[in-house]
Write an enzyme that holds these catalytic residues in place. Structure first.
Site, PDB file in Angstrom:
ATOM      1  N   TYR A   1       5.014 108.279 -72.171  1.00 32.70           N
ATOM      2  CA  TYR A   1       5.132 109.583 -72.831  1.00 32.70           C
ATOM      3  C   TYR A   1       5.313 110.703 -71.820  1.00 32.70           C
ATOM      4  O   TYR A   1       4.922 111.846 -72.049  1.00 32.70           O
ATOM      5  CB  TYR A   1       3.890 109.870 -73.691  1.00 32.70           C
ATOM      6  CG  TYR A   1       3.654 108.906 -74.832  1.00 32.70           C
ATOM      7  CD1 TYR A   1       4.583 107.911 -75.163  1.00 32.70           C
ATOM      8  CD2 TYR A   1       2.498 108.972 -75.593  1.00 32.70           C
ATOM      9  CE1 TYR A   1       4.361 107.028 -76.211  1.00 32.70           C
ATOM     10  CE2 TYR A   1       2.263 108.089 -76.652  1.00 32.70           C
ATOM     11  CZ  TYR A   1       3.208 107.122 -76.953  1.00 32.70           C
ATOM     12  OH  TYR A   1       2.972 106.263 -77.994  1.00 32.70           O
TER      13      TYR A   1
ATOM     14  N   LYS B   1       1.612  94.761 -68.909  1.00 34.27           N
ATOM     15  CA  LYS B   1       2.802  94.041 -69.378  1.00 34.27           C
ATOM     16  C   LYS B   1       3.690  93.798 -68.165  1.00 34.27           C
ATOM     17  O   LYS B   1       4.905  93.943 -68.210  1.00 34.27           O
ATOM     18  CB  LYS B   1       3.527  94.870 -70.447  1.00 34.27           C
ATOM     19  CG  LYS B   1       4.576  94.124 -71.235  1.00 34.27           C
ATOM     20  CD  LYS B   1       4.036  93.002 -72.089  1.00 34.27           C
ATOM     21  CE  LYS B   1       5.158  92.087 -72.528  1.00 34.27           C
ATOM     22  NZ  LYS B   1       4.673  90.896 -73.251  1.00 34.27           N
TER      23      LYS B   1
ATOM     24  N   ASP C   1       0.305  92.161 -75.586  1.00 30.45           N
ATOM     25  CA  ASP C   1       0.486  91.390 -76.819  1.00 30.45           C
ATOM     26  C   ASP C   1      -0.702  90.458 -77.040  1.00 30.45           C
ATOM     27  O   ASP C   1      -1.210  90.310 -78.150  1.00 30.45           O
ATOM     28  CB  ASP C   1       1.823  90.631 -76.802  1.00 30.45           C
ATOM     29  CG  ASP C   1       2.187  90.074 -75.429  1.00 30.45           C
ATOM     30  OD1 ASP C   1       1.548  90.464 -74.430  1.00 30.45           O
ATOM     31  OD2 ASP C   1       3.104  89.246 -75.345  1.00 30.45           O
TER      32      ASP C   1
ATOM     33  N   ASP D   1      -2.223 103.784 -77.312  1.00 31.67           N
ATOM     34  CA  ASP D   1      -1.966 104.473 -78.581  1.00 31.67           C
ATOM     35  C   ASP D   1      -1.966 103.438 -79.707  1.00 31.67           C
ATOM     36  O   ASP D   1      -2.630 103.592 -80.743  1.00 31.67           O
ATOM     37  CB  ASP D   1      -0.608 105.189 -78.476  1.00 31.67           C
ATOM     38  CG  ASP D   1      -0.335 106.127 -79.639  1.00 31.67           C
ATOM     39  OD1 ASP D   1      -1.224 106.308 -80.490  1.00 31.67           O
ATOM     40  OD2 ASP D   1       0.782 106.670 -79.695  1.00 31.67           O
TER      41      ASP D   1
ATOM     42  N   ASP E   1      -5.144 102.426 -82.755  1.00 35.52           N
ATOM     43  CA  ASP E   1      -5.012 102.402 -84.216  1.00 35.52           C
ATOM     44  C   ASP E   1      -5.492 101.053 -84.754  1.00 35.52           C
ATOM     45  O   ASP E   1      -6.147 100.984 -85.804  1.00 35.52           O
ATOM     46  CB  ASP E   1      -3.566 102.660 -84.656  1.00 35.52           C
ATOM     47  CG  ASP E   1      -3.275 104.148 -84.849  1.00 35.52           C
ATOM     48  OD1 ASP E   1      -3.900 104.964 -84.139  1.00 35.52           O
ATOM     49  OD2 ASP E   1      -2.437 104.493 -85.700  1.00 35.52           O
TER      50      ASP E   1
HETATM   51 MG    MG Z   1      -1.625 107.194 -82.421  1.00 38.79          MG
END
Ligand code: MG
Ligand code: NAI
Length: 352
Positions: free
Chosen positions: A136, A187, A220, A244, A248
């Site tokens: 980001y 990763k 993963d 991020d 969730d």
């Molecule tokens: Mg989020």
């Protein structure tokens, strides 16, 4: 008597509803406990404000916010404004402008809340999200827009300074917890530049923390560990994008997005830190009075801890947990309670 300057940025949708509830709870807490108070400045920078003025944060707005001891943020996002405009217009300028590079996201199944996992009570994690760069960082671009030969790049940026400081923060946090266990999420098998630096710097920092046990998991694979073997995780450090997504998942596994809190920290305290529920503006329930305020209350507890009021934070967490245990739940947790009923119940307990 200590007075904290609090900047309230409720933003859009249910952000407005939960921040109002959160401020009520903070007010009740300071009245009951004494010793500290809040002076709240409200900032009306929502998407309606953007549509009217052409910007979320006005000229000089960040300088004003900088005066605050902490920022209490709701959510930003509207059906009238593309998400990349709203996110980059309000939330990211604050996180990046105030160098809030450590995003801390605790996850736990609160009493009375049902996890979709049969062994959900094993969830006791803190996800540490790198909050200033990585995927980001905002670098990249688009050329030949609209033509068949159009190209868009989204460049992940990892700096040694940025990577080292987040790993060090995560090690410090892991060291402060009973399990003293830190999982590196990576990763680097597929992404062979930035993610390899991420791993290398982790190994270097680890030498300073021989008392912290470390494990390494690909992003993963760690999703399966979260679902199938939740007890194997404690503190988790991951990049901006990876964390991020993982947070969730962690919120859903702990019962609902409506209970998950987060702190965007500037650990050096050169700038105010920002505290917000993880969830967004939730168009589907806006204005119905049923937004779960628990995420915001837990967020307020994280803020109190950061401000140096650990006793108040504990008192608030106890009230939150007593209310969730009582079964007074909003619809996202399978109940029929309203935001106001949950808020009143927490305040009632705070006053005891
Ligand atoms: Mg989020
Ligand atoms: P969302 O978090 O707003 O909602 C996802 C689902 O969870 C919805 O069904 C919603 O009703 C439910 N939910 C969320 N918080 C809840 C609460 N406190 N109580 C009960 N139910 C709750 O995510 P979505 O729908 O992807 O995004 C909506 C808007 O919010 C978008 O514009 C998005 O960009 C923005 N957003 C903003 C964030 C922020 O400001 N930090 C974070 C996530 C999304």
């Amino acid at each position: 008597m200590k007075t904290y300057q609090l900047a309230a940025v409720p933003g859009d949708g249910i952000g407005v509803e939960v921040i109002a509830a959160g401020l009520q709870v903070l007010e009740a807490l300071s009245q009951h406990l004494g010793g500290f108070a809040f002076e709240v400045t409200h900032y009306p920078w929502d998407s309606a404000y953007y549509l009217k003025h052409g910007h979320y944060i006005p000229e000089g707005g960040l300088a004003q916010l900088k005066q605050a001891d902490a920022i209490f943020f709701g959510a930003v996002g509207s059906q009238q404004v593309p998400d990349h405009i709203s996110l980059w217009g309000l939330r990211l300028p604050i996180c990046q402008g105030f160098d809030q590079y450590a995003n801390v996201r605790p996850a736990r199944v609160l009493p009375g809340v049902k996890s979709p996992l049969h062994n959900g009570e094993a969830i006791d994690w803190v996800i540490v999200r790198e909050n200033s760069e990585g995927e980001y960082s905002g670098s990249g671009g688009r050329v030949h827009q609209g033509l068949p030969i159009e190209v868009a790049t989204e460049v992940s940026t990892f700096t040694r300074v940025g990577v080292e400081r987040i790993h060090r923060f995560a090690f410090e946090l892991a060291r402060s917890r009973p399990a003293k266990h830190l999982t590196l999420v990576t990763k680097s098998n597929a992404q062979r530049h930035g993610m390899v630096l991420w791993d290398e710097v982790f190994a270097e920092v680890a030498k300073d923390y021989p008392d912290v046990r470390t494990t390494r998991e690909l992003v993963d694979a760690v999703t399966t560990t979260m679902v199938l073997k939740p007890a194997q995780l404690d503190v988790i450090v991951a990049t901006n994008l990876h964390a991020d997504i993982l947070s969730d998942l962690a919120a859903a596994l702990s019962g609902s997005l409506g209970i998950a809190p987060t702190a965007n920290l500037n650990p050096e305290r050169s700038f105010p830190s920002m505290f917000e529920p993880i969830h967004g503006s939730a168009f589907d329930i806006t204005g119905k009075g049923v937004a779960n305020p628990i995420a915001t209350f837990w967020t307020a507890a994280l803020m109190l801890e950061h401000l140096g009021e650990p006793a108040a934070a504990r008192h608030l967490m106890q009230a939150i947990e007593a209310v969730t245990a009582s079964g007074l739940h909003t619809p996202d947790l399978g109940g029929t309670a309203t935001t106001a009923q949950v808020t009143d119940a927490v305040i009632e307990l705070l006053r005891r």
